[in-house]
Design a protein around this motif. Structure first.
Motif, PDB file in Angstrom:
ATOM      1  N   GLU A 177      19.527  56.408  25.868  1.00  0.00           N
ATOM      2  CA  GLU A 177      19.697  55.201  26.396  1.00  0.00           C
ATOM      3  C   GLU A 177      19.291  53.997  25.299  1.00  0.00           C
ATOM      4  OE1 GLU A 177      17.512  52.589  30.071  1.00  0.00           O
ATOM      5  OE2 GLU A 177      16.826  54.481  29.559  1.00  0.00           O
ATOM      6  N   THR A 178      20.285  53.366  25.055  1.00  0.00           N
ATOM      7  CA  THR A 178      20.017  52.137  24.216  1.00  0.00           C
ATOM      8  C   THR A 178      19.959  50.772  24.819  1.00  0.00           C
ATOM      9  OG1 THR A 178      21.531  53.345  22.624  1.00  0.00           O
ATOM     10  CG2 THR A 178      21.449  51.074  22.171  1.00  0.00           C
ATOM     11  N   TRP A 179      19.031  49.889  24.341  1.00  0.00           N
ATOM     12  CA  TRP A 179      18.819  48.661  24.715  1.00  0.00           C
ATOM     13  C   TRP A 179      19.083  47.746  23.476  1.00  0.00           C
ATOM     14  CZ3 TRP A 179      15.751  46.595  29.159  1.00  0.00           C
ATOM     15  CH2 TRP A 179      15.506  47.744  30.211  1.00  0.00           C
ATOM     16  N   LEU A 180      19.690  46.540  23.577  1.00  0.00           N
ATOM     17  CA  LEU A 180      20.036  45.633  23.015  1.00  0.00           C
ATOM     18  C   LEU A 180      19.030  44.381  23.125  1.00  0.00           C
ATOM     19  CD1 LEU A 180      21.589  44.192  20.856  1.00  0.00           C
ATOM     20  CD2 LEU A 180      23.275  43.386  22.452  1.00  0.00           C
ATOM     21  N   LEU A 181      18.000  43.941  22.176  1.00  0.00           N
ATOM     22  CA  LEU A 181      17.252  42.823  22.223  1.00  0.00           C
ATOM     23  C   LEU A 181      17.658  41.526  21.349  1.00  0.00           C
ATOM     24  CD1 LEU A 181      15.680  45.403  23.739  1.00  0.00           C
ATOM     25  CD2 LEU A 181      13.368  44.542  22.534  1.00  0.00           C
ATOM     26  N   PHE A 182      17.400  40.408  21.871  1.00  0.00           N
ATOM     27  CA  PHE A 182      17.873  39.232  21.297  1.00  0.00           C
ATOM     28  C   PHE A 182      16.993  38.048  22.094  1.00  0.00           C
ATOM     29  CE2 PHE A 182      21.292  39.703  24.198  1.00  0.00           C
ATOM     30  CZ  PHE A 182      21.597  38.460  24.527  1.00  0.00           C
ATOM     31  N   LEU A 183      17.292  37.032  21.288  1.00  0.00           N
ATOM     32  CA  LEU A 183      17.018  35.639  21.783  1.00  0.00           C
ATOM     33  C   LEU A 183      18.255  34.701  21.449  1.00  0.00           C
ATOM     34  CD1 LEU A 183      13.260  34.712  20.890  1.00  0.00           C
ATOM     35  CD2 LEU A 183      14.112  35.662  22.965  1.00  0.00           C
ATOM     36  N   PRO A 184      18.470  33.919  22.431  1.00  0.00           N
ATOM     37  CA  PRO A 184      19.519  32.920  22.111  1.00  0.00           C
ATOM     38  C   PRO A 184      19.459  32.118  20.879  1.00  0.00           C
ATOM     39  CG  PRO A 184      18.920  32.723  24.765  1.00  0.00           C
ATOM     40  CD  PRO A 184      17.838  33.734  23.739  1.00  0.00           C
ATOM     41  N   LEU A 210      17.745  42.631  17.477  1.00  0.00           N
ATOM     42  CA  LEU A 210      18.564  41.551  16.732  1.00  0.00           C
ATOM     43  C   LEU A 210      17.545  40.250  16.317  1.00  0.00           C
ATOM     44  CD1 LEU A 210      22.029  41.426  18.537  1.00  0.00           C
ATOM     45  CD2 LEU A 210      21.247  42.960  16.617  1.00  0.00           C
ATOM     46  N   GLY A 211      16.605  40.050  17.109  1.00  0.00           N
ATOM     47  CA  GLY A 211      15.533  39.033  16.972  1.00  0.00           C
ATOM     48  C   GLY A 211      15.950  37.624  17.691  1.00  0.00           C
ATOM     49  N   THR A 212      15.731  36.650  16.792  1.00  0.00           N
ATOM     50  CA  THR A 212      15.724  35.233  17.310  1.00  0.00           C
ATOM     51  C   THR A 212      17.182  34.831  16.883  1.00  0.00           C
ATOM     52  OG1 THR A 212      14.830  34.125  15.285  1.00  0.00           O
ATOM     53  CG2 THR A 212      13.360  34.911  17.088  1.00  0.00           C
ATOM     54  N   LYS A 213      17.528  33.676  17.653  1.00  0.00           N
ATOM     55  CA  LYS A 213      18.581  32.726  17.441  1.00  0.00           C
ATOM     56  C   LYS A 213      19.804  33.479  17.107  1.00  0.00           C
ATOM     57  CE  LYS A 213      15.808  29.244  15.175  1.00  0.00           C
ATOM     58  NZ  LYS A 213      15.484  28.286  14.157  1.00  0.00           N
ATOM     59  N   VAL A 214      20.197  34.500  18.058  1.00  0.00           N
ATOM     60  CA  VAL A 214      21.532  35.260  18.097  1.00  0.00           C
ATOM     61  C   VAL A 214      22.858  34.392  18.683  1.00  0.00           C
ATOM     62  CG1 VAL A 214      22.497  37.389  18.350  1.00  0.00           C
ATOM     63  CG2 VAL A 214      19.994  37.244  17.894  1.00  0.00           C
ATOM     64  N   PRO A 215      23.613  33.953  17.818  1.00  0.00           N
ATOM     65  CA  PRO A 215      24.912  33.582  18.708  1.00  0.00           C
ATOM     66  C   PRO A 215      25.523  34.579  19.676  1.00  0.00           C
ATOM     67  CG  PRO A 215      25.074  33.201  16.327  1.00  0.00           C
ATOM     68  CD  PRO A 215      24.221  34.347  16.621  1.00  0.00           C
ATOM     69  N   ILE A 219      26.559  38.951  19.584  1.00  0.00           N
ATOM     70  CA  ILE A 219      26.312  39.891  20.896  1.00  0.00           C
ATOM     71  C   ILE A 219      27.639  40.772  21.131  1.00  0.00           C
ATOM     72  CG2 ILE A 219      25.569  40.199  23.267  1.00  0.00           C
ATOM     73  CD1 ILE A 219      23.149  39.184  21.425  1.00  0.00           C
ATOM     74  N   LYS A 220      28.695  39.856  21.055  1.00  0.00           N
ATOM     75  CA  LYS A 220      30.110  40.593  21.219  1.00  0.00           C
ATOM     76  C   LYS A 220      30.267  41.438  20.535  1.00  0.00           C
ATOM     77  CE  LYS A 220      34.767  39.265  22.334  1.00  0.00           C
ATOM     78  NZ  LYS A 220      35.728  38.200  22.636  1.00  0.00           N
ATOM     79  N   LYS A 221      30.270  41.310  19.074  1.00  0.00           N
ATOM     80  CA  LYS A 221      30.429  42.200  18.257  1.00  0.00           C
ATOM     81  C   LYS A 221      29.495  43.418  18.251  1.00  0.00           C
ATOM     82  CE  LYS A 221      30.935  42.398  13.035  1.00  0.00           C
ATOM     83  NZ  LYS A 221      32.415  43.090  13.361  1.00  0.00           N
ATOM     84  N   VAL A 222      28.180  43.350  18.533  1.00  0.00           N
ATOM     85  CA  VAL A 222      27.435  44.530  18.557  1.00  0.00           C
ATOM     86  C   VAL A 222      28.048  45.457  19.876  1.00  0.00           C
ATOM     87  CG1 VAL A 222      25.145  45.317  19.117  1.00  0.00           C
ATOM     88  CG2 VAL A 222      25.425  43.664  17.466  1.00  0.00           C
ATOM     89  N   LEU A 223      28.274  44.714  20.878  1.00  0.00           N
ATOM     90  CA  LEU A 223      28.660  45.549  22.165  1.00  0.00           C
ATOM     91  C   LEU A 223      29.944  46.288  21.780  1.00  0.00           C
ATOM     92  CD1 LEU A 223      28.038  42.977  24.910  1.00  0.00           C
ATOM     93  CD2 LEU A 223      26.606  44.999  24.057  1.00  0.00           C
ATOM     94  N   GLN A 224      30.995  45.944  20.872  1.00  0.00           N
ATOM     95  CA  GLN A 224      32.122  46.223  20.716  1.00  0.00           C
ATOM     96  C   GLN A 224      31.903  47.608  19.741  1.00  0.00           C
ATOM     97  OE1 GLN A 224      34.089  43.155  18.674  1.00  0.00           O
ATOM     98  NE2 GLN A 224      35.252  42.323  20.798  1.00  0.00           N
ATOM     99  N   GLU A 225      30.924  47.665  19.000  1.00  0.00           N
ATOM    100  CA  GLU A 225      30.615  48.671  18.136  1.00  0.00           C
ATOM    101  C   GLU A 225      29.497  49.583  18.497  1.00  0.00           C
ATOM    102  OE1 GLU A 225      29.545  46.522  14.470  1.00  0.00           O
ATOM    103  OE2 GLU A 225      31.689  45.786  14.189  1.00  0.00           O
ATOM    104  N   ILE A 231      20.498  45.226  28.336  1.00  0.00           N
ATOM    105  CA  ILE A 231      20.395  44.185  27.561  1.00  0.00           C
ATOM    106  C   ILE A 231      18.922  43.541  27.788  1.00  0.00           C
ATOM    107  CG2 ILE A 231      21.110  41.993  26.685  1.00  0.00           C
ATOM    108  CD1 ILE A 231      23.856  43.087  26.823  1.00  0.00           C
ATOM    109  N   LEU A 232      18.247  42.925  26.827  1.00  0.00           N
ATOM    110  CA  LEU A 232      16.916  42.024  27.203  1.00  0.00           C
ATOM    111  C   LEU A 232      17.082  40.759  26.363  1.00  0.00           C
ATOM    112  CD1 LEU A 232      14.007  41.570  28.546  1.00  0.00           C
ATOM    113  CD2 LEU A 232      12.994  43.025  26.652  1.00  0.00           C
ATOM    114  N   PHE A 233      17.065  39.871  27.013  1.00  0.00           N
ATOM    115  CA  PHE A 233      16.730  38.379  26.205  1.00  0.00           C
ATOM    116  C   PHE A 233      15.773  37.444  27.218  1.00  0.00           C
ATOM    117  CE2 PHE A 233      19.770  37.434  29.540  1.00  0.00           C
ATOM    118  CZ  PHE A 233      19.599  35.976  29.724  1.00  0.00           C
TER     119      PHE A 233
END
Length: 297
Positions: A177-184, A210-215, A219-225, A231-233
Motif C-alpha cells: 500500500e502506497t501513500w503520496l504525501l505533499f503540501l500545495p 514530496l514535502g512542501t510547495k508541490v505544484p 503530482i500528476k507526473k508522480v501518479l503517472q509513474e 494521497i494525503l495533503f
C-alpha cells in the motif's frame, strides 16, 4: 516585541481575567499602558508569566510564586524541571517549551523536548505536547505577533526530532500500500505532514514524501509513474473559499478515484464541497484509524 493581554492568553493558556487578577492581587506582572489605558507586555513579562504558569501547574500557590524574586523564581523552576520528569501534566512542558523557544534557548528547548520524547514516546509526545504547542503558537504566527525567526527556530528543532524518529524505523517490512504525501505549492508548514510520514512508516506503509510547495503538475507526473493507493495533503493557510474549492476540484481531476485524505484549517475545509473519494480528519487518532482500518475510508 510587545504583546496584548489577549496575546498572553493565547501563549500561556491562562484567561485574560485571571492574568488581571494576578496583576492586581499579587503584582505578578507590570504591564505598560497606552494613552488609551490598554495593557502591553514586553518579552520579559511574557517569560515571567510562562514561568509563573509552569510552577502553578506543578502545584505551587500563586501567592507564593509571585512573592519570589526573579532569581529565586528561576532557581525554583530549575528544580521543578527535574521533579516534573515523573509528572503527567503536559501543560508544564508546553509552557516551558514556549518560553525557551521565544528566547532562542536551543539547549533548554532541545533538552526538554528530548526528555518528553524519551518519557512518552514520539507519538504521545506529538499528541500531547508538540501539537498543542503548535496550536498555541498558531494564532500568534498567523497574526504576525511572533516574528518569523522565532517560528523557524521552533519548527526546525521539531522537524529535526521527527526526522530522527523516522530514521530509526525499519524499511524492511514495508507493504504494498502506497501513500503520496505533499503540501500545495503555497504551503510550507510541514510538521503535521512529517508526523503523518512517521505514523505511516511505523505502520509499514510505503510512502512517497514530496514535502512542501508541490505544484499540481508534479503530482500528476508522480501518479503517472507510480501506483498510488492513498494521497494525503494539508490545507493550512487562510485562503478564499473559491480558491480552496478550485484546488480541491483540480486535484480531483488529476487523481481520479484514488483515495484522498486531507486535514488542516477547519474553518476552510468545512466550507468545501468534497468529492466522494475525499476523507477529512481532525485528529491524530482519526488519522491512525484511517491507516489501521482502510476499509472505513
Amino acid at each position: 516585541m510587545l504583546y496584548s493581554i489577549s496575546d498572553l492568553e493565547q501563549l500561556s493558556g491562562v484567561q485574560s481575567h485571571t492574568i488581571r487578577v494576578w496583576e492586581q492581587r499579587y503584582n505578578a506582572l507590570k504591564p505598560m499602558r497606552t494613552e488609551g489605558n490598554t495593557r502591553l507586555y514586553d518579552d520579559a513579562e511574557l517569560k515571567k508569566l510562562l514561568n509563573i504558569v509552569s510552577l502553578n501547574q506543578s502545584g505551587l500557590k500563586i501567592s507564593k510564586i509571585c512573592s519570589l524574586s526573579d532569581h529565586d523564581l528561576e532557581s525554583l523552576l530549575d528544580k521543578q524541571v527535574n521533579f516534573n520528569q515523573g509528572c503527567s501534566k503536559f501543560d508544564y512542558y508546553i509552557t516551558q517549551l514556549v518560553k525557551s523557544g521565544l528566547a532562542y534557548n536551543e539547549y533548554y528547548f532541545d533538552k526538554l523536548l528530548t526528555s518528553c520524547i524519551n518519557k512518552f514516546g514520539i507519538s504521545d509526545a506529538y499528541r500531547n505536547i508538540i501539537y498543542p504547542l503548535l496550536v498555541r503558537l498558531g494564532l500568534m504566527w498567523r497574526k504576525d505577533d511572533i516574528c518569523p525567526a522565532q517560528e523557524h527556530f521552533l519548527t526546525n528543532i521539531l522537524r529535526r526530532k521527527i526526522f530522527s524518529a523516522i530514521d530509526k524505523l525499519s524499511l524492511k517490512d514495508v507493504g504494498q500500500e502506497t501513500w503520496l504525501l505533499f503540501l500545495p505549492e503555497d504551503e510550507d508548514h510541514d510538521i503535521g505532514l512529517l508526523f503523518a510520514n512517521y505514523l505511516l512508516k511505523a505502520n509499514h506503509k510505503k510512502v512517497i514524501f514530496l514535502g512542501t510547495k508541490v505544484p499540481l503538475k508534479s503530482i500528476k507526473k508522480v501518479l503517472q509513474e507510480n501506483n498510488v493507493d492513498n494521497i494525503l495533503f494539508f490545507l493550512i493557510k487562510l485562503r478564499p473559499k473559491k480558491a480552496a474549492q478550485k484546488y480541491v476540484d483540480d486535484l480531483q481531476k488529476i487523481c481520479g478515484p484514488i483515495k484522498i485524505n486531507m486535514a488542516g484549517n477547519t474553518h476552510i475545509i468545512e466550507q468545501l464541497a468534497l468529492p466522494g473519494n475525499f476523507t477529512r480528519f481532525y485528529s491524530v487518532e482519526a488519522f491512525e484509524n484511517i491507516i489501521q482500518n482502510p476499509a472505513t475510508i
